[in-house]
Scaffold this motif. Structure first.
Motif, PDB file in Angstrom:
ATOM      1  N   LEU A  31     -18.285 -39.458 -15.181  1.00 28.91           N
ATOM      2  CA  LEU A  31     -18.189 -38.007 -15.393  1.00 28.91           C
ATOM      3  C   LEU A  31     -18.830 -37.635 -16.733  1.00 28.91           C
ATOM      4  O   LEU A  31     -18.513 -36.617 -17.328  1.00 28.91           O
ATOM      5  N   GLY A  32     -19.744 -38.487 -17.185  1.00 30.38           N
ATOM      6  CA  GLY A  32     -20.366 -38.274 -18.494  1.00 30.38           C
ATOM      7  C   GLY A  32     -21.613 -37.411 -18.433  1.00 30.38           C
ATOM      8  O   GLY A  32     -21.800 -36.511 -19.240  1.00 30.38           O
ATOM      9  N   ARG A 359     -11.756 -44.595 -20.133  1.00 26.57           N
ATOM     10  CA  ARG A 359     -12.895 -45.489 -19.853  1.00 26.57           C
ATOM     11  C   ARG A 359     -12.438 -46.928 -19.727  1.00 26.57           C
ATOM     12  O   ARG A 359     -12.698 -47.592 -18.730  1.00 26.57           O
ATOM     13  N   GLU A 360     -11.727 -47.380 -20.792  1.00 25.85           N
ATOM     14  CA  GLU A 360     -11.455 -48.814 -20.872  1.00 25.85           C
ATOM     15  C   GLU A 360     -10.392 -49.247 -19.868  1.00 25.85           C
ATOM     16  O   GLU A 360     -10.518 -50.284 -19.218  1.00 25.85           O
ATOM     17  N   GLU A 361      -9.361 -48.440 -19.716  1.00 26.04           N
ATOM     18  CA  GLU A 361      -8.265 -48.864 -18.835  1.00 26.04           C
ATOM     19  C   GLU A 361      -8.460 -48.411 -17.393  1.00 26.04           C
ATOM     20  O   GLU A 361      -7.909 -49.008 -16.478  1.00 26.04           O
ATOM     21  N   GLY A 366     -15.998 -40.269 -19.494  1.00 25.63           N
ATOM     22  CA  GLY A 366     -16.307 -38.931 -19.995  1.00 25.63           C
ATOM     23  C   GLY A 366     -16.658 -39.069 -21.463  1.00 25.63           C
ATOM     24  O   GLY A 366     -16.668 -40.174 -22.003  1.00 25.63           O
ATOM     25  N   LEU A 367     -16.958 -37.954 -22.126  1.00 32.46           N
ATOM     26  CA  LEU A 367     -17.364 -38.020 -23.526  1.00 32.46           C
ATOM     27  C   LEU A 367     -16.149 -38.007 -24.461  1.00 32.46           C
ATOM     28  O   LEU A 367     -15.099 -37.465 -24.115  1.00 32.46           O
ATOM     29  N   ASP A 368     -16.320 -38.578 -25.645  1.00 32.35           N
ATOM     30  CA  ASP A 368     -15.225 -38.632 -26.618  1.00 32.35           C
ATOM     31  C   ASP A 368     -14.716 -37.237 -26.989  1.00 32.35           C
ATOM     32  O   ASP A 368     -13.576 -37.070 -27.389  1.00 32.35           O
ATOM     33  N   SER A 369     -15.582 -36.233 -26.860  1.00 28.14           N
ATOM     34  CA  SER A 369     -15.167 -34.858 -27.171  1.00 28.14           C
ATOM     35  C   SER A 369     -14.116 -34.356 -26.182  1.00 28.14           C
ATOM     36  O   SER A 369     -13.502 -33.310 -26.398  1.00 28.14           O
ATOM     37  N   GLY A 370     -13.908 -35.082 -25.087  1.00 31.12           N
ATOM     38  CA  GLY A 370     -12.980 -34.630 -24.051  1.00 31.12           C
ATOM     39  C   GLY A 370     -13.696 -33.977 -22.887  1.00 31.12           C
ATOM     40  O   GLY A 370     -13.079 -33.546 -21.916  1.00 31.12           O
ATOM     41  N   ARG A 371     -15.033 -33.930 -22.966  1.00 32.58           N
ATOM     42  CA  ARG A 371     -15.799 -33.274 -21.898  1.00 32.58           C
ATOM     43  C   ARG A 371     -15.936 -34.181 -20.685  1.00 32.58           C
ATOM     44  O   ARG A 371     -16.260 -35.354 -20.800  1.00 32.58           O
TER      45      ARG A 371
END
Ligand code: PMP
Length: 393
Positions: A31-32, A359-361, A366-371
Motif C-alpha cells: 500500500l506504499g 510492515r515487519e510483523e 505503507g509509508l512511515d508518515s502513516g500514508r
C-alpha cells in the motif's frame, strides 16, 4: 568531475517497493505506491484508452516530432477540461508536459525566470516531490500548516494565517483535490476563504491537479481551479493524466498559465517553449494522442467518464469496507476518517513505529508518515489489512 560526488539518498517509496519485493510472505500487501489497481490487483487498461489507441496506431505512424509545446488538439482538450467555459482560452498559455511532474517543473522554471527570489509555499505535509522540484529550480520553499493530527482534519485557520503573512508574489501550491498524502481536502467554503486571502494578498496560486475525477467527479473536482480562474488573477495549473487515464508510464500531463489577456498569454507561451526546448526539446506523442482522441470524441469521452467513475466508486467502496472492518475489529475506535478523506491516499493516523510494525510483523507496506494507498485495496487483501491495522492500533 565525479570523484567527490556523494551518493544521493534513496527515494523512500522505491526503497519500500524493494523491501516489499524481497518479502517472502505470500500474504504481503503493498500500500506504499501511488497507483490505482483494480479488483484483481492490476493496473487497469481503460477501454477508452484501448479504443483510442487503435485509432492512434492506425492513423499516426510513423512518428515525427511534436511541436515544442505539444499536440495542438491535446492542448485545447486540456484547456477545455481544466477551465471549461470559465474564461477565454486565448488568455491561457497551455503546454503539454511530461506527466504532471513535468508540468510542475516547467512552472517552477517559469517562476524562477520571472521572479528568481520568489518564495513557494507548499502544504505541510505535501507530495515530497513538490519541495524537491521547486528547490531544484532555485526557489525558496517553505510550508503552510495543513494537516492537524490532533483533530485529524485540515488546520484551515493555520493555513489562512500563513497565507495572510505571506508577501505579495509568493507562489502557493494547492492540491486541487485528493490531497496527497493526507486525503483531506478543503470544503467549498474553505476554498473560498483561501481564494479571498490569495487575491487580497496578491499571492500566485499554483493548483496541482493530479487526481481530477477521483474525489467526487470531473466537474466537482475542477471546482477549485474554476474558483480561482473566475478571480482574474494570474494562476498556474499543473495537470496529470497518469491516474485518471491509468497512463502512468506514458507521462501525459500539462501546464496551463492563466494570463491577463491574449497578448500576455502569447508571451508566456513563447517563454514556456524556450524552457521546454532547452530541457527535452519536445514532448512524447503517444499518450497525448490517446488522451486527445478520448477527450475529442463524444462516445470515448463518455466511456472515460464511466470508467473514471468506476475507479472512484471502487475506492469509496474500499474506504467504507476498511472503516467498517476496523470499527468491528477495534471496538470504540474512531475510524471515520477513512471515509471522510478523498482520493487514493489515506493518512491512517498511525505512527512511524506502528507503520514499521505493520510492515515487519504483518507484511503490510505503507509509508512511515502513516500514508497508505487505499486504491490498492481489494477484496483479497482487505482482511489482511484490517487484521494488521487492528493489531497495531
Ligand atoms: N502532483 C501530485 C500531488 C501527485 O501525487 C503526483 C503523482 N504522484 C504528481 C503531481 C505527478 O504526477 P505524474 O506521475 O503525472 O508526474
Amino acid at each position: 568531475l565525479l570523484t567527490d560526488l556523494p551518493l544521493a539518498p534513496r527515494d523512500p517509496i522505491i526503497g519500500l517497493t524493494e523491501a516489499f519485493v524481497a518479502d517472502p510472505r505470500e500474504t504481503k500487501v503493498n500500500l506504499g505506491v501511488g497507483v490505482y489497481t483494480d479488483e484483481n490487483g492490476r493496473v487497469p487498461l481503460l477501454r477508452c484508452v484501448e479504443q483510442a489507441d487503435e485509432r492512434v496506431v492506425d492513423g499516426t505512424r510513423p512518428w515525427s516530432y511534436l511541436p515544442i509545446d505539444g499536440l495542438p488538439a491535446y492542448r485545447s482538450a486540456v484547456a477545455g477540461l481544466v477551465f471549461g467555459d470559465e474564461l477565454a482560452h486565448e488568455r491561457v498559455a497551455v503546454v503539454q508536459g511530461v506527466g504532471g511532474t513535468g508540468g510542475l517543473k516547467i512552472a517552477a522554471d517559469l517562476v524562477h525566470q520571472t521572479t528568481p527570489d520568489a518564495r513557494v509555499l507548499i502544504s505541510d505535509p505535501s507530495w515530497e516531490n513538490h519541495r524537491a522540484i521547486f528547490t531544484r529550480a532555485g526557489l525558496t520553499v517553505d510550508s503552510y500548516p495543513y494537516y492537524d493530527s490532533q483533530t485529524r482534519s485540515v488546520d484551515v485557520d493555520g493555513m489562512l494565517d500563513a497565507l495572510r503573512a505571506a508577501e505579495a508574489g509568493t507562489v502557493v501550491v494547492l492540491h486541487a483535490c485528493c490531497h496527497n498524502p493526507t486525503g483531506y481536502d478543503l470544503t467549498p467554503q474553505q476554498w473560498e476563504q483561501v481564494r479571498d486571502v490569495v487575491v487580497e494578498r496578491g499571492l500566485v496560486p499554483l493548483l496541482d491537479m493530479a487526481y481530477q475525477g477521483f474525489a467526487h467527479g470531473i466537474e466537482e473536482d475542477g471546482a477549485a481551479v474554476r474558483l480561482f480562474a473566475r478571480t482574474g488573477v494570474a494562476m498556474l495549473v499543473a495537470t496529470s493524466f497518469s491516474k485518471s487515464f491509468s497512463l502512468y508510464g506514458e507521462r501525459v500531463g500539462a501546464l496551463s498559465v492563466v494570463c491577463a489577456d491574449p497578448d500576455e498569454a502569447a508571451r508566456v507561451q513563447s517563454q514556456l517553449k524556450v524552457i521546454i526546448r532547452t530541457t527535452y526539446s519536445n514532448p512524447p506523442s503517444h499518450g497525448a494522442l490517446v488522451v486527445s482522441t478520448v477527450l475529442g470524441d463524444a462516445e470515448l469521452r463518455q466511456t472515460w467518464e464511466d470508467e473514471l467513475g468506476s475507479m472512484r466508486e471502487r475506492i469509496r467502496a474500499m474506504r467504507t469496507r476498511l472503516r467498517d472492518g476496523l470499527a468491528a475489529a477495534i471496538p470504540g475506535a474512531d475510524v471515520e476518517h477513512f471515509v471522510v478523506q478523498n482520493g487514493m491516499f489515506s493518512y491512517t493516523g498511525l505512527s512511524a513505529e506502528q507503520m514499521r510494525a505493520l510492515r515487519e510483523e504483518h507484511g503490510v507496506y505503507g509509508l512511515d508518515s502513516g500514508r497508505i494507498c487505499v486504491a490498492a485495496l481489494d477484496e483479497r487483501n482487505l482482511p489482511t489489512v484490517i487484521e494488521a491495522v487492528a493489531a497495531v492500533w
